[in-house]
Design an enzyme around this catalytic site. Sequence first.
Site, PDB file in Angstrom:
ATOM      1  N   LYS A 189      50.080   2.430   9.378  1.00  0.00           N
ATOM      2  CA  LYS A 189      50.717   2.382  10.702  1.00  0.00           C
ATOM      3  C   LYS A 189      49.654   1.936  11.711  1.00  0.00           C
ATOM      4  CE  LYS A 189      52.586   3.963  14.653  1.00  0.00           C
ATOM      5  NZ  LYS A 189      51.760   3.120  15.552  1.00  0.00           N
ATOM      6  N   GLY A 242      41.926   8.411  15.619  1.00  0.00           N
ATOM      7  CA  GLY A 242      42.587   8.385  16.922  1.00  0.00           C
ATOM      8  C   GLY A 242      42.196   9.609  17.736  1.00  0.00           C
ATOM      9  N   SER A 243      43.101  10.033  18.581  1.00  0.00           N
ATOM     10  CA  SER A 243      42.786  11.115  19.521  1.00  0.00           C
ATOM     11  C   SER A 243      42.967  12.496  18.882  1.00  0.00           C
ATOM     12  CB  SER A 243      43.717  10.998  20.727  1.00  0.00           C
ATOM     13  OG  SER A 243      45.053  11.190  20.305  1.00  0.00           O
ATOM     14  N   ARG A 245      44.509  14.882  20.261  1.00  0.00           N
ATOM     15  CA  ARG A 245      45.884  15.321  20.544  1.00  0.00           C
ATOM     16  C   ARG A 245      46.800  14.969  19.364  1.00  0.00           C
ATOM     17  NH1 ARG A 245      50.304  12.840  22.163  1.00  0.00           N
ATOM     18  NH2 ARG A 245      49.252  10.841  22.385  1.00  0.00           N
ATOM     19  N   GLY A 247      45.766  14.060  16.339  1.00  0.00           N
ATOM     20  CA  GLY A 247      45.207  14.689  15.140  1.00  0.00           C
ATOM     21  C   GLY A 247      45.781  16.082  14.926  1.00  0.00           C
ATOM     22  N   GLU A 265      39.498  11.376  11.983  1.00  0.00           N
ATOM     23  CA  GLU A 265      38.325  10.780  12.653  1.00  0.00           C
ATOM     24  C   GLU A 265      38.701  10.688  14.119  1.00  0.00           C
ATOM     25  OE1 GLU A 265      35.599   9.955  10.939  1.00  0.00           O
ATOM     26  OE2 GLU A 265      36.506  10.308   8.984  1.00  0.00           O
ATOM     27  N   CYS A 300      34.580   4.681  19.633  1.00  0.00           N
ATOM     28  CA  CYS A 300      34.575   6.143  19.405  1.00  0.00           C
ATOM     29  C   CYS A 300      33.192   6.719  19.596  1.00  0.00           C
ATOM     30  CB  CYS A 300      35.114   6.468  18.019  1.00  0.00           C
ATOM     31  SG  CYS A 300      34.222   5.643  16.699  1.00  0.00           S
ATOM     32  N   GLU A 399      36.306  12.998  26.655  1.00  0.00           N
ATOM     33  CA  GLU A 399      36.227  11.575  26.349  1.00  0.00           C
ATOM     34  C   GLU A 399      37.054  10.786  27.364  1.00  0.00           C
ATOM     35  OE1 GLU A 399      38.412  10.088  22.885  1.00  0.00           O
ATOM     36  OE2 GLU A 399      36.578   9.060  22.291  1.00  0.00           O
TER      37      GLU A 399
HETATM   38  P1  NAD Z   1      46.004   7.810  19.600  1.00  0.00           P
HETATM   39  O1  NAD Z   1      45.709   9.119  18.971  1.00  0.00           O
HETATM   40  O2  NAD Z   1      46.784   7.772  20.848  1.00  0.00           O
HETATM   41  O3  NAD Z   1      46.778   6.863  18.573  1.00  0.00           O
HETATM   42  C1  NAD Z   1      46.270   6.644  17.268  1.00  0.00           C
HETATM   43  C2  NAD Z   1      47.434   6.306  16.354  1.00  0.00           C
HETATM   44  O4  NAD Z   1      48.286   7.439  16.265  1.00  0.00           O
HETATM   45  C3  NAD Z   1      48.290   5.139  16.826  1.00  0.00           C
HETATM   46  O5  NAD Z   1      48.629   4.332  15.727  1.00  0.00           O
HETATM   47  C4  NAD Z   1      49.516   5.836  17.380  1.00  0.00           C
HETATM   48  O6  NAD Z   1      50.670   5.049  17.311  1.00  0.00           O
HETATM   49  C5  NAD Z   1      49.632   7.030  16.460  1.00  0.00           C
HETATM   50  N1  NAD Z   1      50.411   8.145  17.012  1.00  0.00           N
HETATM   51  C6  NAD Z   1      50.654   8.437  18.313  1.00  0.00           C
HETATM   52  N2  NAD Z   1      51.446   9.531  18.422  1.00  0.00           N
HETATM   53  C7  NAD Z   1      51.704   9.948  17.152  1.00  0.00           C
HETATM   54  C8  NAD Z   1      52.439  11.017  16.602  1.00  0.00           C
HETATM   55  N3  NAD Z   1      53.095  11.890  17.349  1.00  0.00           N
HETATM   56  N4  NAD Z   1      52.462  11.145  15.256  1.00  0.00           N
HETATM   57  C9  NAD Z   1      51.792  10.297  14.456  1.00  0.00           C
HETATM   58  N5  NAD Z   1      51.094   9.238  14.926  1.00  0.00           N
HETATM   59  C10 NAD Z   1      51.037   9.067  16.256  1.00  0.00           C
HETATM   60  O7  NAD Z   1      44.567   7.108  19.754  1.00  0.00           O
HETATM   61  P2  NAD Z   1      44.260   5.677  20.393  1.00  0.00           P
HETATM   62  O8  NAD Z   1      44.424   5.791  21.862  1.00  0.00           O
HETATM   63  O9  NAD Z   1      44.964   4.607  19.633  1.00  0.00           O
HETATM   64  O10 NAD Z   1      42.703   5.547  20.007  1.00  0.00           O
HETATM   65  C11 NAD Z   1      41.705   6.069  20.772  1.00  0.00           C
HETATM   66  C12 NAD Z   1      41.142   7.327  20.139  1.00  0.00           C
HETATM   67  O11 NAD Z   1      40.667   7.057  18.812  1.00  0.00           O
HETATM   68  C13 NAD Z   1      39.932   7.828  20.890  1.00  0.00           C
HETATM   69  O12 NAD Z   1      40.005   9.221  20.994  1.00  0.00           O
HETATM   70  C14 NAD Z   1      38.771   7.416  19.995  1.00  0.00           C
HETATM   71  O13 NAD Z   1      37.599   8.144  20.160  1.00  0.00           O
HETATM   72  C15 NAD Z   1      39.358   7.585  18.645  1.00  0.00           C
HETATM   73  N6  NAD Z   1      38.585   6.841  17.651  1.00  0.00           N
HETATM   74  C16 NAD Z   1      37.819   7.532  16.738  1.00  0.00           C
HETATM   75  C17 NAD Z   1      37.043   6.844  15.788  1.00  0.00           C
HETATM   76  C18 NAD Z   1      36.206   7.565  14.759  1.00  0.00           C
HETATM   77  O14 NAD Z   1      35.727   6.937  13.813  1.00  0.00           O
HETATM   78  N7  NAD Z   1      36.004   8.872  14.891  1.00  0.00           N
HETATM   79  C19 NAD Z   1      37.056   5.445  15.784  1.00  0.00           C
HETATM   80  C20 NAD Z   1      37.828   4.776  16.751  1.00  0.00           C
HETATM   81  C21 NAD Z   1      38.598   5.485  17.673  1.00  0.00           C
END
Ligand code: NAD
Length: 495
Positions: A189, A242-243, A245, A247, A265, A300, A399
Amino acid sequence: MFDRARIEALRSAEVPPASLIINGSKRPASDGGVMDVISPLDGQPFTTLAKGTEEDVEAAVASAREAFDDGRWAAKAPAERKQVMLKWASLIEQNALELAVLGVRDNGTEIGMALRAEPLSAAATLRYYAESIDKLYGEVAPVAEGHLGMVTREPVGVVGAIVPWNFPLMIAAWKLGPALACGCSVVLKPAETASLSLLRLAELGLEAGLPAGVLNVITGEGPVVGRAIGLSMDVDVLVFTGSGRVGRQLLEYSAQSNLKRVYLELGGKSPNVVFADAPNLDEAVAVSANAIFRNSGQVCVAASKLLVQRSIYDEFISKLCAFTREMKVGDPLNPDSVAGAVNSEAQLAQNLRFVEQARQQGRDILTGGERILEETGGYFMAPTIVSGVRPEDPLAREEVFGPVLAVIPFDTEEEAVALANATDYGLSAAVWTSDLSRAHRMVRQIKAGLVHVNTYGGADLSVPLGGMKQSGNGHDKSLHAFDKYLDLKTAWIKL
Ligand code: NAD
């Protein structure tokens, strides 16, 4: 490397409406739904994505399960899977500029970084895991005569992978590489605002010979598509970047469904600690600025909290502001830009809210702090440095995920450690010092998965990336990443 004429041609190339990829073929969403793709370069829609449904996720998971169970990929000799993945890596390299420009139009990263960190990094990652897979052996346990204890590793089955928008190809490849190399099937996804280049990457995988059903891609909204993957009873492992929240939600979905393992992550508030005995202050200035402002801070591991020893504070900050004001922010398809666009209007608004809050708290905006190039319609923000930040401020603990740097002076090593660790995150950090013992002490005391010394970024595939504290619970990169996609199996045999 940068064929400017070709970039210009690709900048406005028509992008046909994108489809889902299920069981090896392109399909519209089950209900025909689509969503606009808005370019952060000008705020204009330039194509559409299929808006996947729960039904689409079910179909993708079923096709991934069937592909896994009948062994069309998992039962192949590792060396055979390797050949397909190596071919895939070559196809990605052959199409690198096209993939990079498509990704930039979608997510706004400057092309210099995008080309290196996206298709070229993804190809290198797929190669690394392809090359590893026929070199991993099982174990024979040291047991008493009369028994044989054999430990083997089996692919977990169906993997759900949910990825963010900041480096879609690089991050997806960190998951696809080990998962596919060891024989799993995947339902991927992509993020709403960075799906196009990943769909193209998956098409190249099919062209290279990935069997149907082994890699499925469902675009659409996180709370629909991501949620359905999270709640699926037939996804064995969920890997996520991702975030925090989202996670947290994924852990709940797992608890509500089949207890699938969930590897997260997440974000960071990464401290960059500059001691007065840093070997080269000018280099520390340049690296520190790039460590927060490249890709408009949407990294990140962005070094978003700068801690500077008081005796060099004024000199360092004045050099840093001068360096930052010279950074060329703008059109990400101009190879001269060192930072491109913020990914979306919502992210830009979030960045500006953090700055406004700091302003209202009486902190000093030393440079930047505002939206720029508004006349383009794009989402651009000036690199921003905020001083006078207190350790308890949101800017020191949370962040932003934008080009906003918080700076704080310190006096002693103990104080630096306390300030560095004063956040719920623990992803990355840096220390600048000429004192070897101090460098090692800092590496030990900073709670982060990655601690740099006298540099920032550039840690290659051979080392793991993962967070401590609320930055995550798993690792991408290196051979350690295989652990997420392989189950241990013991055979205990009486001889
Ligand atoms: P996000 O958490 O908003 O979205 C990430 C993914 O989750 C997207 O594909 C989104 O569609 C999906 N998503 C959203 N709501 C969901 C739900 N209810 N259920 C399941 N999936 C859902 O994050 P973002 O804004 O796309 O990315 C930025 C974040 O990612 C930042 O916090 C950044 O630090 C983090 N990040 C971490 C790393 C790492 O290696 N640790 C690398 C890159 C980015």
